[in-house]
Design an enzyme around this catalytic site. Sequence first.
Site, PDB file in Angstrom:
ATOM      1  N   SER A 175      19.603  -6.126  -8.661  1.00 45.54           N
ATOM      2  CA  SER A 175      18.176  -6.623  -8.562  1.00 45.54           C
ATOM      3  C   SER A 175      17.095  -5.525  -8.920  1.00 45.54           C
ATOM      4  CB  SER A 175      17.064  -6.636  -6.836  1.00 45.54           C
ATOM      5  OG  SER A 175      18.256  -8.093  -6.417  1.00 45.54           O
ATOM      6  N   ARG A 223      20.264 -24.809 -12.178  1.00 44.90           N
ATOM      7  CA  ARG A 223      19.480 -24.276 -11.326  1.00 44.90           C
ATOM      8  C   ARG A 223      17.869 -24.485 -11.113  1.00 44.90           C
ATOM      9  NH1 ARG A 223      22.088 -19.136 -10.288  1.00 44.90           N
ATOM     10  NH2 ARG A 223      20.454 -18.486  -8.726  1.00 44.90           N
ATOM     11  N   SER A 250      12.736 -15.345  -0.052  1.00 46.48           N
ATOM     12  CA  SER A 250      13.453 -13.488  -0.569  1.00 46.48           C
ATOM     13  C   SER A 250      11.966 -13.207  -0.757  1.00 46.48           C
ATOM     14  CB  SER A 250      13.972 -14.550  -1.235  1.00 46.48           C
ATOM     15  OG  SER A 250      15.055 -14.890  -1.138  1.00 46.48           O
ATOM     16  N   GLU A 302      20.200 -13.660   0.540  1.00 42.18           N
ATOM     17  CA  GLU A 302      21.731 -13.820   0.263  1.00 42.18           C
ATOM     18  C   GLU A 302      22.755 -13.231   0.899  1.00 42.18           C
ATOM     19  OE1 GLU A 302      20.513  -9.173  -1.784  1.00 42.18           O
ATOM     20  OE2 GLU A 302      19.487 -10.775  -2.746  1.00 42.18           O
ATOM     21  N   ARG A 334      28.986 -14.505  -3.650  1.00 40.91           N
ATOM     22  CA  ARG A 334      28.795 -13.792  -2.066  1.00 40.91           C
ATOM     23  C   ARG A 334      30.407 -15.031  -1.139  1.00 40.91           C
ATOM     24  NH1 ARG A 334      25.805  -9.780  -2.426  1.00 40.91           N
ATOM     25  NH2 ARG A 334      23.908 -10.025  -4.016  1.00 40.91           N
ATOM     26  N   LYS A 341      30.500 -10.595 -11.430  1.00 46.22           N
ATOM     27  CA  LYS A 341      29.183 -10.842 -11.608  1.00 46.22           C
ATOM     28  C   LYS A 341      28.375  -9.808 -10.835  1.00 46.22           C
ATOM     29  CE  LYS A 341      25.558 -14.420  -9.909  1.00 46.22           C
ATOM     30  NZ  LYS A 341      25.194 -14.838 -11.010  1.00 46.22           N
TER      31      LYS A 341
END
EC number: 2.5.1.19
Length: 452
Positions: free
Chosen positions: A31, A146, A221, A340, A412, A437
Amino acid sequence: MPVNPAHSALWPAPHASGAVDATVHVPGSKSVTNRALVLAALASEPGWLRRPLRSRDTLLMAGALRAMGIGIEETVSSSSAGSAGSAGAAAVGGSGEAWRIIPSGLRGPATVDVGNAGTVMRFLPPVAALADGPIRFDGDPRSYERPLHGVIDALRVLGARIDDDNRGALPLTVHGGGALDGGPVEIDASSSSQFVSALLLSAPRFNQGVEVRHTGSALPSLPHIRMTVDMLRAVGAQVDTPESGGEPNVWRVTPGALLGRDLTVEPDLSNAQPFLAAALVTGGKVVVPDWPAHTTQPGDRLREIFTEMGGSCELTEYGLVFTGSGSVHGIDVDLSEVGELTPGIAAVAALADSPSTLRGVSHLRLHETDRLAALTKEINELGGDVTETADGLHIRPRRLHGGIFHTYEDHRMATAGAILGLAVEGVQIENVATTAKTLPDFPDLWAGMLEA
């Protein structure tokens, strides 16, 4: 479409024979790295990015900026970047590396491959609107599913011309005009906080800056928006936020030049999750060097969540020391700000001594995969008892057995399966390579932790 053999391969998740005891150097934050790349590309002078994460998502970001005319030079130091390790320490990915970013005129025509990286597909269309010429965005098949409508619709209001065949999704072309008017815009960012961050990051270069007003339901988030704001301010941008006394759900960025910066990237605290989980699940100890005392990373909340689930932690000058007690407890927790972390928490909860309820994460249905459906299916196929709720999961621990844990090309999901494999013999992870990733060489790092 042919199947990549690496994606169909099964990785036997290592089973822990005892308590882990290791020091794990976690690579840099995705991030932070991708936000820093965007800000450096828009700056008025060159900057440095030290210890960046070098993973699929960050290399896609760097490649996209290069395609639009930004110079990015890579250097590797002969010395290790990180604190001195200990015997059995495991290290991987990007230590000692630095990138020099040289801003120049953004230009097209160019084609950008976003892969399945939310930060690339959402952060770069506003940058492309500032370019001279058309920039086409394309990506993996999942990227077409998405949501991007929040960014696309907002950019049109702010003066951009975008061709997306009215899909509100990829593929699309941004016809850059060298500048963007900017100004006030209303968006519904309830499906992704990245819609807000995308507009804020480029806003100092808009003629009028931007005023982003979120009009939908609760924003997920929020720590990621705070990260964006903090990083903007660090390079000289003026940002007014709800936290600084502004209106609720409104962010304002004033137009102005951005400074080049010499930034060292923090370890990715969300990527530290599986290693801390290993200490919790096995009753062992894991040290993560360079854990920041103050950070906007959502992963910092792991200290609180995993302590409630049975561990203990100490933040020292060297880093975070996390210790499991030998017991894992269920938890009732709102994860809306740290969605996440849900896959890893769900894996730990499946091994707990009492039920868990994970709430506030309905937006995970729109991530790399539908994470709520995927976690339910995969844990249940190993003998678990997971039920999807309207906004999360209810997990009743059961005795689990081995089997194939599918990842749906979601990094994840792969690390969640690895956590389960520590306590359950015979778990095989399909396509563990998808961890590249955001966490390069994860299998080697995981094995190194266990061997230590």
